[in-house]
Design a protein around this motif. Sequence first.
Motif, PDB file in Angstrom:
ATOM      1  N   MET A   1       0.846  -1.199   0.000  1.00 26.34           N
ATOM      2  CA  MET A   1       0.000   0.000   0.000  1.00 26.34           C
ATOM      3  C   MET A   1       0.878   1.244   0.000  1.00 26.34           C
ATOM      4  SD  MET A   1      -3.438   0.000   0.176  1.00 26.34           S
ATOM      5  CE  MET A   1      -3.533   1.044  -1.281  1.00 26.34           C
ATOM      6  N   VAL A   2       0.633   2.142  -0.893  1.00 28.47           N
ATOM      7  CA  VAL A   2       1.457   3.340  -0.993  1.00 28.47           C
ATOM      8  C   VAL A   2       1.031   4.386   0.042  1.00 28.47           C
ATOM      9  CG1 VAL A   2       0.150   3.491  -3.147  1.00 28.47           C
ATOM     10  CG2 VAL A   2       1.581   5.389  -2.485  1.00 28.47           C
ATOM     11  N   THR A   3       2.028   4.937   0.727  1.00 26.81           N
ATOM     12  CA  THR A   3       1.754   5.879   1.804  1.00 26.81           C
ATOM     13  C   THR A   3       2.075   7.298   1.381  1.00 26.81           C
ATOM     14  OG1 THR A   3       3.949   5.963   2.780  1.00 26.81           O
ATOM     15  CG2 THR A   3       2.573   4.069   3.353  1.00 26.81           C
ATOM     16  N   ILE A   4       1.792   8.189   2.283  1.00 29.74           N
ATOM     17  CA  ILE A   4       2.021   9.598   2.011  1.00 29.74           C
ATOM     18  C   ILE A   4       3.516   9.878   1.859  1.00 29.74           C
ATOM     19  CG2 ILE A   4       2.266  10.463   4.378  1.00 29.74           C
ATOM     20  CD1 ILE A   4       0.256  12.648   3.615  1.00 29.74           C
ATOM     21  N   TYR A   5       4.338   9.034   2.475  1.00 34.08           N
ATOM     22  CA  TYR A   5       5.791   9.209   2.372  1.00 34.08           C
ATOM     23  C   TYR A   5       6.286   8.843   0.973  1.00 34.08           C
ATOM     24  CZ  TYR A   5       5.622   9.801   7.388  1.00 34.08           C
ATOM     25  OH  TYR A   5       5.328  10.281   8.633  1.00 34.08           O
ATOM     26  N   ASP A   6       5.691   7.795   0.420  1.00 35.13           N
ATOM     27  CA  ASP A   6       6.044   7.414  -0.949  1.00 35.13           C
ATOM     28  C   ASP A   6       5.737   8.561  -1.898  1.00 35.13           C
ATOM     29  OD1 ASP A   6       6.701   4.850  -0.033  1.00 35.13           O
ATOM     30  OD2 ASP A   6       4.605   4.223  -0.178  1.00 35.13           O
ATOM     31  N   VAL A   7       4.581   9.149  -1.703  1.00 33.55           N
ATOM     32  CA  VAL A   7       4.178  10.272  -2.552  1.00 33.55           C
ATOM     33  C   VAL A   7       5.153  11.429  -2.374  1.00 33.55           C
ATOM     34  CG1 VAL A   7       2.372  11.967  -3.014  1.00 33.55           C
ATOM     35  CG2 VAL A   7       1.755   9.608  -2.464  1.00 33.55           C
ATOM     36  N   ALA A   8       5.496  11.702  -1.122  1.00 35.48           N
ATOM     37  CA  ALA A   8       6.396  12.818  -0.819  1.00 35.48           C
ATOM     38  C   ALA A   8       7.744  12.606  -1.508  1.00 35.48           C
ATOM     39  CB  ALA A   8       6.575  12.929   0.688  1.00 35.48           C
ATOM     40  N   ARG A   9       8.293  11.417  -1.380  1.00 38.50           N
ATOM     41  CA  ARG A   9       9.585  11.111  -1.988  1.00 38.50           C
ATOM     42  C   ARG A   9       9.501  11.293  -3.504  1.00 38.50           C
ATOM     43  NH1 ARG A   9      10.083   5.854  -1.006  1.00 38.50           N
ATOM     44  NH2 ARG A   9       9.611   6.361   1.156  1.00 38.50           N
ATOM     45  N   HIS A  10       8.449  10.733  -4.062  1.00 38.81           N
ATOM     46  CA  HIS A  10       8.257  10.773  -5.506  1.00 38.81           C
ATOM     47  C   HIS A  10       8.125  12.208  -6.025  1.00 38.81           C
ATOM     48  CE1 HIS A  10       6.431   9.631  -9.435  1.00 38.81           C
ATOM     49  NE2 HIS A  10       7.176   8.548  -9.271  1.00 38.81           N
ATOM     50  N   ASP A  38       0.596  14.932  -9.423  1.00 40.85           N
ATOM     51  CA  ASP A  38       1.115  13.947 -10.379  1.00 40.85           C
ATOM     52  C   ASP A  38       1.546  12.667  -9.670  1.00 40.85           C
ATOM     53  OD1 ASP A  38       0.677  15.753 -12.344  1.00 40.85           O
ATOM     54  OD2 ASP A  38       2.779  16.358 -12.600  1.00 40.85           O
ATOM     55  N   ALA A  39       2.277  12.850  -8.590  1.00 43.54           N
ATOM     56  CA  ALA A  39       2.771  11.683  -7.851  1.00 43.54           C
ATOM     57  C   ALA A  39       1.615  10.836  -7.344  1.00 43.54           C
ATOM     58  CB  ALA A  39       3.655  12.140  -6.697  1.00 43.54           C
ATOM     59  N   VAL A  40       0.581  11.507  -6.810  1.00 50.75           N
ATOM     60  CA  VAL A  40      -0.607  10.796  -6.315  1.00 50.75           C
ATOM     61  C   VAL A  40      -1.207   9.962  -7.436  1.00 50.75           C
ATOM     62  CG1 VAL A  40      -3.005  11.112  -5.591  1.00 50.75           C
ATOM     63  CG2 VAL A  40      -1.176  12.385  -4.451  1.00 50.75           C
ATOM     64  N   ALA A  41      -1.355  10.596  -8.596  1.00 48.28           N
ATOM     65  CA  ALA A  41      -1.960   9.902  -9.726  1.00 48.28           C
ATOM     66  C   ALA A  41      -1.086   8.734 -10.184  1.00 48.28           C
ATOM     67  CB  ALA A  41      -2.187  10.881 -10.874  1.00 48.28           C
ATOM     68  N   GLN A  42       0.219   9.002 -10.323  1.00 48.07           N
ATOM     69  CA  GLN A  42       1.118   7.962 -10.825  1.00 48.07           C
ATOM     70  C   GLN A  42       1.196   6.758  -9.902  1.00 48.07           C
ATOM     71  OE1 GLN A  42       5.061   9.101 -12.168  1.00 48.07           O
ATOM     72  NE2 GLN A  42       4.227  11.001 -13.034  1.00 48.07           N
ATOM     73  N   LEU A  43       1.265   7.051  -8.611  1.00 39.13           N
ATOM     74  CA  LEU A  43       1.430   5.941  -7.658  1.00 39.13           C
ATOM     75  C   LEU A  43       0.100   5.302  -7.286  1.00 39.13           C
ATOM     76  CD1 LEU A  43       4.083   7.565  -5.301  1.00 39.13           C
ATOM     77  CD2 LEU A  43       4.471   5.930  -7.143  1.00 39.13           C
ATOM     78  N   GLY A  44      -0.976   5.954  -7.668  1.00 35.79           N
ATOM     79  CA  GLY A  44      -2.286   5.440  -7.284  1.00 35.79           C
ATOM     80  C   GLY A  44      -2.488   5.520  -5.774  1.00 35.79           C
ATOM     81  N   TYR A  45      -1.985   6.605  -5.198  1.00 35.57           N
ATOM     82  CA  TYR A  45      -2.119   6.761  -3.746  1.00 35.57           C
ATOM     83  C   TYR A  45      -3.565   7.027  -3.344  1.00 35.57           C
ATOM     84  CZ  TYR A  45      -2.063   9.082   0.778  1.00 35.57           C
ATOM     85  OH  TYR A  45      -2.349   9.449   2.062  1.00 35.57           O
TER      86      TYR A  45
END
Lengths: 336, 336
Positions: A1-10, A38-45
């Motif tokens: 599951m992708v977290t807010i940290y993944d989005v932040a890094r991305h 963009d990151a949210v969309a790409q990662l499907g967060y």
Amino acid sequence: MVTIYDVARHAGVSAATVSRVLNGHVKVDPVLAGRVADAVAQLGYRRNAVARNLRTRQTTLWAVIVSDVENPFFTSMVRGIEDVALSAGYSVVLCNSDENPEKESNYIAAALAERMAGVVISPSSHRVDDVELLLQAGCPVVVIDRELAGISTDTVLVDNEHGAQIGTAHLVDQGFRRIACIAGPRWLSTATQRLDGYGKALRAAGLPVDPALVRHADFRERGGYEAMASLLDDNAAAPPDAVFAANNLMTIGAMECMVERGVAVPSEVAIVGFDAIPWADLIRPTLTTVAQPTYEVGRRAAQLLAKRLASPTADPTHVVLPTALQIRASSIRATD
Amino acid sequence: MVTIYDVARHAGVSAATVSRVLNGHVKVDPVLAGRVADAVAQLGYRRNAVARNLRTRQTTLWAVIVSDVENPFFTSMVRGIEDVALSAGYSVVLCNSDENPEKESNYIAAALAERMAGVVISPSSHRVDDVELLLQAGCPVVVIDRELAGISTDTVLVDNEHGAQIGTAHLVDQGFRRIACIAGPRWLSTATQRLDGYGKALRAAGLPVDPALVRHADFRERGGYEAMASLLDDNAAAPPDAVFAANNLMTIGAMECMVERGVAVPSEVAIVGFDAIPWADLIRPTLTTVAQPTYEVGRRAAQLLAKRLASPTADPTHVVLPTALQIRASSIRATD
DNA sequence: GTGCGACGTCGTAGATGGTGACCACCCGTG
DNA sequence: CACGGGTGGTCACCATCTACGACGTCGCAC
């Protein structure tokens, strides 16, 4: 599951910035906001409501605890609640207590454990402690349909006594004299109030309230059927010439009993039911009912809950909505 | 709100020990356990499911997303789901998508955000991406009532085509020759399968499938009413002598239309409906229906979900339950 | 009787994902 | 150059669970 940290890094920002973009109540540089989006969309967060609820100490869920999902009365009410809730930004989860105090307790415990934002309940039990628990925990409660004695909450009811009175009075007007009543469970306010209305109408007409013509059942179809059977069996010498049934499902049950026994409605026994019945126009004879504004009950309850969430300390509001007699064929006395 | 730390302090132990007592899967000294239990009772501690869900990354909630809470078909199904879920230690929250893909999307998003343990859904939309989202997130899904093409999940359906076929064939057997069909929305598998069954029965009897006798409506009462009206209006020269209606509410609507217009049932137009109708025995004429095992559909779906939670990698199971024709008065041809 | 190892039980601390107060920094303006 | 407003990062916190390590106890062997 992708977290807010993944989005932040991305996106090359901090988690806090992602959070700010997501919630939008603090200004963020449009460039960064774009990268975050963009990151949210790409990662499907998708944000984790559980973590969010924990941190913010609040949720956007309303628990609606109804006493019988299979009763169209309640489902129509739920629609009213839903429409308001959704437009106020809340989601509704429906819990079916099935007229079972234990199930009701469980759902209240769940609402509490899940820290639901609010509860709308039509109590299955006359016990007050579970609801008290909610209030103590600061969870706003709106009680609908059934009164809960000794507790102070927002409430939406209908004018049960008056409704029962006009329903019964209509039978009196038609010239019926031995009017029976299939009442609900003694511990439900709706049941006692409707029984009171029945009694009032009889007394107003100078008719006796004969205990032999009153049965208490459980607001279910089966209960109505059995109550009707018992009324017919126990009064074989002087059978009732009309029945007032205190809710929709019991009205149906009573009708089924009469159909089965070949009792002609309304010529032998007339009937008026409380609560509208879906497709009442297709039933033969068509059924006279005391209709409640079910959708409106739900709508008003939801409005009260939304208002209470906005201002938790305001005084409880009590809403009583009117009922209306809808005269159809089942209560019309044959002209000799 | 009292936390596990408050309990720990009160009982003179660490929070970890309280947690262990609460969950019970690790041994704790009975003396300490007793002190913890006392503290829990005295302080009125109730554990915070939100924090628990966050930490354990799982919940005990099932989302049941139905396409119309006001349809008795679905509420009966929900009862079946509930009974299994509760005995398996889960709570059921009911979401009403109201045949609205957007609402459905919202509820799926909520189920995902709240990290619900599983989802049972009767899809309102033929789009697959929302359900795909759930599966990708590792949230088990059981699809009921309606097939979802191009996706592999546990499924519980009924034998729609066969049901429609026996319903229509019954009308053929009775000697009706211009048998109309009020079908459902084109994008729902239940609708197309029932239409197929209707066509099959006609062809098997050597009857033509006349497009002028087929209408597509929305599975609602209003839709059935309008479809019936259109069938009567557009075929005034050669009206249908019977109708097969593809679900319960549309059957009701069609009946209401005929009652309103004074069309005699079944002598002028006979009718068979798919789905049982509550109190079908009270409607005059009594309605012939193709009954589905609604409660059983729910029960089986819940069992599949429980099993999938236990073993997430097993192959998807597809259950197809039988339907049964219940012949009543509305489909019987008057003997000349 | 003493020492050592095994086992059982408990506390510590880190993790869960996200929010928001606080602080630092940047840049524009007077 | 000083000041201030606007932005973004850091970090503590929400309530609970659990891996890990510490500690005590008990049994057994020498």
